[in-house]
Design a protein around this motif. Structure first.
Motif, short mmCIF file in Angstrom:
data_model
loop_
_atom_site.label_atom_id
_atom_site.label_comp_id
_atom_site.label_asym_id
_atom_site.label_seq_id
_atom_site.Cartn_x
_atom_site.Cartn_y
_atom_site.Cartn_z
N ILE A 454 -2.95 2.04 -10.13
CA ILE A 454 -2.12 2.07 -8.92
C ILE A 454 -0.64 2.06 -9.25
O ILE A 454 0.16 2.74 -8.59
CB ILE A 454 -2.48 0.89 -7.97
CG1 ILE A 454 -1.84 1.13 -6.58
CG2 ILE A 454 -2.05 -0.45 -8.54
CD1 ILE A 454 -2.35 0.19 -5.51
N THR A 458 2.03 5.37 -8.91
CA THR A 458 2.96 5.20 -7.78
C THR A 458 4.33 4.79 -8.33
O THR A 458 5.07 5.60 -8.82
CB THR A 458 2.42 4.17 -6.78
OG1 THR A 458 2.17 2.93 -7.45
CG2 THR A 458 1.12 4.67 -6.15
N ILE A 477 -4.80 -3.49 -0.22
CA ILE A 477 -3.97 -2.35 -0.62
C ILE A 477 -4.71 -1.50 -1.66
O ILE A 477 -4.65 -0.26 -1.61
CB ILE A 477 -2.61 -2.82 -1.17
CG1 ILE A 477 -1.80 -3.46 -0.04
CG2 ILE A 477 -1.82 -1.66 -1.78
CD1 ILE A 477 -0.55 -4.20 -0.50
N ALA A 480 -7.20 0.62 0.25
CA ALA A 480 -6.56 1.68 1.02
C ALA A 480 -5.98 2.76 0.11
O ALA A 480 -6.10 3.96 0.40
CB ALA A 480 -5.46 1.09 1.91
N TYR A 481 -5.36 2.32 -0.98
CA TYR A 481 -4.78 3.30 -1.91
C TYR A 481 -5.87 4.16 -2.55
O TYR A 481 -5.70 5.37 -2.72
CB TYR A 481 -3.97 2.62 -3.01
CG TYR A 481 -3.54 3.60 -4.08
CD1 TYR A 481 -2.50 4.49 -3.83
CD2 TYR A 481 -4.21 3.67 -5.30
CE1 TYR A 481 -2.12 5.43 -4.78
CE2 TYR A 481 -3.84 4.61 -6.26
CZ TYR A 481 -2.80 5.49 -5.99
OH TYR A 481 -2.44 6.43 -6.93
N ALA A 484 -6.86 6.76 -0.05
CA ALA A 484 -5.79 7.75 0.13
C ALA A 484 -5.68 8.69 -1.06
O ALA A 484 -5.55 9.91 -0.91
CB ALA A 484 -4.46 7.02 0.35
N SER A 485 -5.73 8.12 -2.26
CA SER A 485 -5.56 8.95 -3.46
C SER A 485 -6.73 9.90 -3.67
O SER A 485 -6.55 11.03 -4.14
CB SER A 485 -5.39 8.06 -4.70
OG SER A 485 -6.55 7.26 -4.94
N TYR A 521 2.00 6.68 -0.49
CA TYR A 521 2.57 5.49 0.17
C TYR A 521 2.28 5.51 1.68
O TYR A 521 1.75 4.54 2.23
CB TYR A 521 4.07 5.49 -0.10
CG TYR A 521 4.88 4.50 0.69
CD1 TYR A 521 4.89 3.15 0.35
CD2 TYR A 521 5.67 4.93 1.76
CE1 TYR A 521 5.66 2.25 1.07
CE2 TYR A 521 6.44 4.04 2.48
CZ TYR A 521 6.43 2.70 2.14
OH TYR A 521 7.18 1.82 2.85
N THR A 524 -1.55 5.37 2.39
CA THR A 524 -2.10 4.02 2.13
C THR A 524 -1.81 3.12 3.33
O THR A 524 -2.69 2.38 3.80
CB THR A 524 -1.50 3.42 0.85
OG1 THR A 524 -1.86 4.22 -0.27
CG2 THR A 524 -2.01 2.00 0.62
N SER A 533 -10.09 1.22 5.57
CA SER A 533 -10.33 0.69 4.23
C SER A 533 -11.21 -0.56 4.23
O SER A 533 -11.61 -1.03 3.17
CB SER A 533 -9.00 0.37 3.55
OG SER A 533 -8.28 -0.60 4.29
#
Length: 729
Positions: A454, A458, A477, A480-481, A484-485, A521, A524, A533
């Motif tokens: 992460i 980022t 986080i 969620a990341y 998203a990724s 960003y 996420t 998430s």
């Protein structure tokens, strides 16, 4: 110790610590014989790690043979040269160094490029001077010395040394300097004592200073020799502001004090820290230990012989090295990126340092990070944190995130725990996948891999910023990341941009990376806000949104209009001019708008609308209601501070909500399923009074000389009311 899954404490010892059976050592001399001795002791005590107790033994990875520490540091060196737009695979570059060819780090490092022009070097015995070396022939000679057991600079073939050079003993009283040496080192003295000559070598105006030796040779001008604590080398030590090299590669430990690095970096020098540059050796040992823990369990269960295990270790040598070097590459890149935006981010970095201090995780004074007064002075001078300081923040960030992950249930998550495999060679993944799941350090490895991923993909303050804005936990986080990724394939996009090294300027590369990281960003935050998430079945969420995003990736560029379309075309043209193909340039430029696809997909899914028509309407709404103008004004605002940042993000969220609501309202009225643009015009006609009111608000905003957040919030509230009125009419 650990036996049959049970912890065995030492007899007659009162233990106040938590249970911890993990203990490894590093053989100080770095040779197989010392590691083998340590492992023999571990085995004699029946210690559970066996020969994983000390890595690098005869049945382990020989760091010198692999050249892993030097190769890892060389990733940093290459990154620095890239920032100077120099390809060291194509252009000769000048070097001075600390060490000799018999040394692991110095020797391996000086064989990594055929374009090294080593002008001077020294160790505890000799000083080597070659003012105008032939890159090709000198490389051959260095290779010969590296392969010559216990070689020294005295073994260097004098016939290959350029005019005016030579090899001199450090025990000499004085050394006469030729005109060629004086020119190469940028000095006027006709002769110097050995320690003075070493100081001159360290100050030489060269491209690279390569440290592969032992001792601290550079301190800050504000430090005393007593502060350094290395009395042996104080007579040849210099200050950081006296360096004239462009780049420093710290293959060895403690060659610089941290304040020396900062002082050098503040005057424009390119340097990381030793714990960044030479981390590959320790990283390689980590991989060896983790692999041996896995395979030793298989040996104990009679499913694998020790001989076969050792053969497997040898087979995996190259891939282990590749995994390690990938870590070095990623860390050099994230520091390069952070340094590029350091001036712009200094306010955020200051807040982050305060946060780490307040939590008791960081002692600013111990880590030589500037206090608030000095940070304000730097800001006023147009300076940010230096790369050595950013390296400290990077380390603390990864440790913090790793600890937060370990304190959560993230390592047990069915989807996230699959990252465990990425720390091991593919051969092990295929043959010992089930055993890998039961690895005794699986939680720690998963936490480390997720933390690295992460931050490397980022930036240093990514998690900190999102926590400040949303109040989410690190675990939330991470979830969620990850979604998203995977939805947008940001890892693959970043790898694509990384492949442009030397093909485009470093500044362009950072700009491209910033688009991807901005998308990561915002998306996420989006998944955190919308609760996607929280589901245990992350794969379902990823598959659903990724499918929609793939469709919209080709559609969105055709839906853009006005200034947004013009900006996309300008951006694409700039990237093509920088050397990127038009197809790739267009794809990367489109990333800026791909965040909108999340809103489109959700609106279409929740209301069972056609995805393409929803996207067409969503973007048309942005044009008709001039919402793009709002977004541009928000993006252009540069006011600093936590509340200003939150205000911008809240406004963006409000814009998203309004654009979604208008889209839904219009789509629901489109019962005849007519063409989108025609129906929008009809809908506007039916709600002309509300639209006229909105246009007057826009006119007032456009004519205002200064626009603040209050005006924006009022305007958007008015638009929200107009939409509600039209829906009830």
């Amino acid at each position: 110790n650990l036996k049959d899954g049970k912890v065995i404490r030492p007899p007659q010892v009162v233990c106040y610590d938590d249970q911890d059976t993990y203990l490894v050592v590093a053989a100080d001399k770095g040779t197989a014989s010392f590691s083998d001795t340590a492992n023999a002791i571990a085995k004699s005590y029946g210690f559970w790690l066996g020969d994983a107790f000390a890595s690098g033994g005869s049945a382990g990875y020989d760091h010198k043979k692999m050249g892993i520490t030097a190769r890892g540091a060389w990733e940093s060196v290459k990154r620095h040269f890239y920032e100077l737009n120099i390809s060291i695979d194509d252009i000769d570059f000048s070097v001075v160094g600390i060490g000799d060819m018999s040394g692991d780090v110095f020797g391996n490092g000086m064989m990594l490029s055929p374009h090294v022009k080593l002008l001077a070097a020294f160790d505890h015995r000799h000083i080597f001077l070659d003012p105008d070396p032939d890159a090709k022939n000198s490389l051959k000679e260095r290779v010969r010395l590296f392969n010559l057991p216990t070689s020294s600079w005295e073994d260097y073939n004098p016939k290959l040394i350029s005019a005016g050079g030579g090899v001199y003993k450090r025990s000499s009283k004085t050394i006469v300097l030729s005109a060629e040496i004086k020119k190469a080192l940028g000095i006027q003295d006709n002769s110097l004592a050995p320690n003075e000559l070493i100081r001159a070598i360290l100050k030489a105006p060269v491209d690279l200073l390569w440290n592969g030796g032992i001792g601290t040779y550079v301190k800050a001008s504000t430090e005393t020799h007593a502060d350094v604590g290395d009395k042996t080398n104080e007579f040849c030590r210099i200050n950081g502001n006296e360096l004239r090299c462009r780049i420093v590669g710290e293959g060895g430990n403690l060659g610089f004090t941290q304040l020396a690095r900062v002082e050098y970096a503040l005057q424009g020098g390119l340097i990381n820290t030793d714990f960044i540059d030479n981390s590959a050796g320790v990283d390689c040992s980590d991989h060896e230990v983790n692999i041996k823990i896995l395979l030793n369990q298989e040996v104990a269960k009679k499913r694998l012989t020790e001989k076969k295990r050792n053969e497997l270790l040898v087979k995996m040598t190259k891939e282990v090295a590749d995994l390690v070097l990938a870590d070095n590459f990623d860390q050099a890149l994230v520091l390069s990126y952070a340094n590029f935006y350091a001036v712009k981010q200094i306010g955020i970095h200051q807040d982050y340092i305060k946060s780490l201090e307040a939590s008791g995780e960081l002692n600013r004074a111990v880590e030589f990070l500037p206090d608030d007064k000095r940070l304000l002075e730097r800001k006023a001078a147009g300076l940010g944190l230096t790369r050595p300081e950013l390296a400290v923040l990077l380390a603390y960030t990864k440790i913090h995130i790793k600890n937060e992950i370990l304190a959560s249930d993230i390592p047990e998550h069915p989807y996230l725990k699959k990252i465990l495999e990425t720390s091991f060679p593919t051969l092990l993944q295929k043959s010992y996948g089930k055993a890998l799941e039961k690895h005794s350090l699986s939680r720690e490895i998963i936490a480390t891999q997720l933390s690295n991923q992460i931050i490397n993909e980022t930036n240093i303050t990514f998690v900190f910023n999102i926590q400040n804005e949303t109040g989410a936990t690190v675990a939330e986080i991470i979830r969620a990341y990850t979604i998203a990724s995977r939805v947008f394939g940001t890892h693959e996009l970043q790898q694509l941009i990384e492949s442009f090294n030397y093909k485009i300027p470093m500044a362009t590369q950072c700009e491209l990376l910033s688009y991807i990281r901005r998308l990561a960003y915002l998306s996420t935050r989006w998944f955190l806000r919308h609760g996607n998430s929280k589901t245990e079945n992350m794969q379902t969420v990823i598959t659903h949104f990724a499918k929609g995003a793939k469709i919209l990736e080709t559609l969105i560029p055709t839906l853009m209009g006005g200034s947004t379309k013009a900006y996309l075309e300008t951006l694409t043209a700039e990237f093509v001019k920088a050397g990127i193909s038009k197809e790739v340039a267009s794809r990367i430029a489109t990333i800026r708008a791909m965040y909108s696809s999340l809103n489109v997909i959700e609106v279409a899914t929740q209301n069972r609308f056609d995805l393409n028509k929803t996207a067409t309407l969503y973007f048309a709404v942005g044009e008709y209601f001039n919402l793009l103008w709002f977004r541009d004004r928000i993006a252009e605002d540069t006011r600093e501070g936590h509340w200003n940042t939150l205000a911008r993000l809240t406004l963006r969220d409000e814009l998203d909500i309004l654009q979604r609501n208008i889209t839904v309202a219009v789509m629901r009225h489109n019962k005849a399923n007519s063409q989108i643009h025609l129906f929008i015009e009809r809908w506007i006609e039916e709600n002309h009074r509300a639209i006229e009111r909105w246009e007057k608000i826009l006119e007032m905003l456009h004519s205002s000389t200064s626009i603040d957040y209050v005006m924006f919030f009022i305007a958007l509230k008015e638009l929200s009311n107009l939409i509600q009125t039209s829906e009830t009419a």
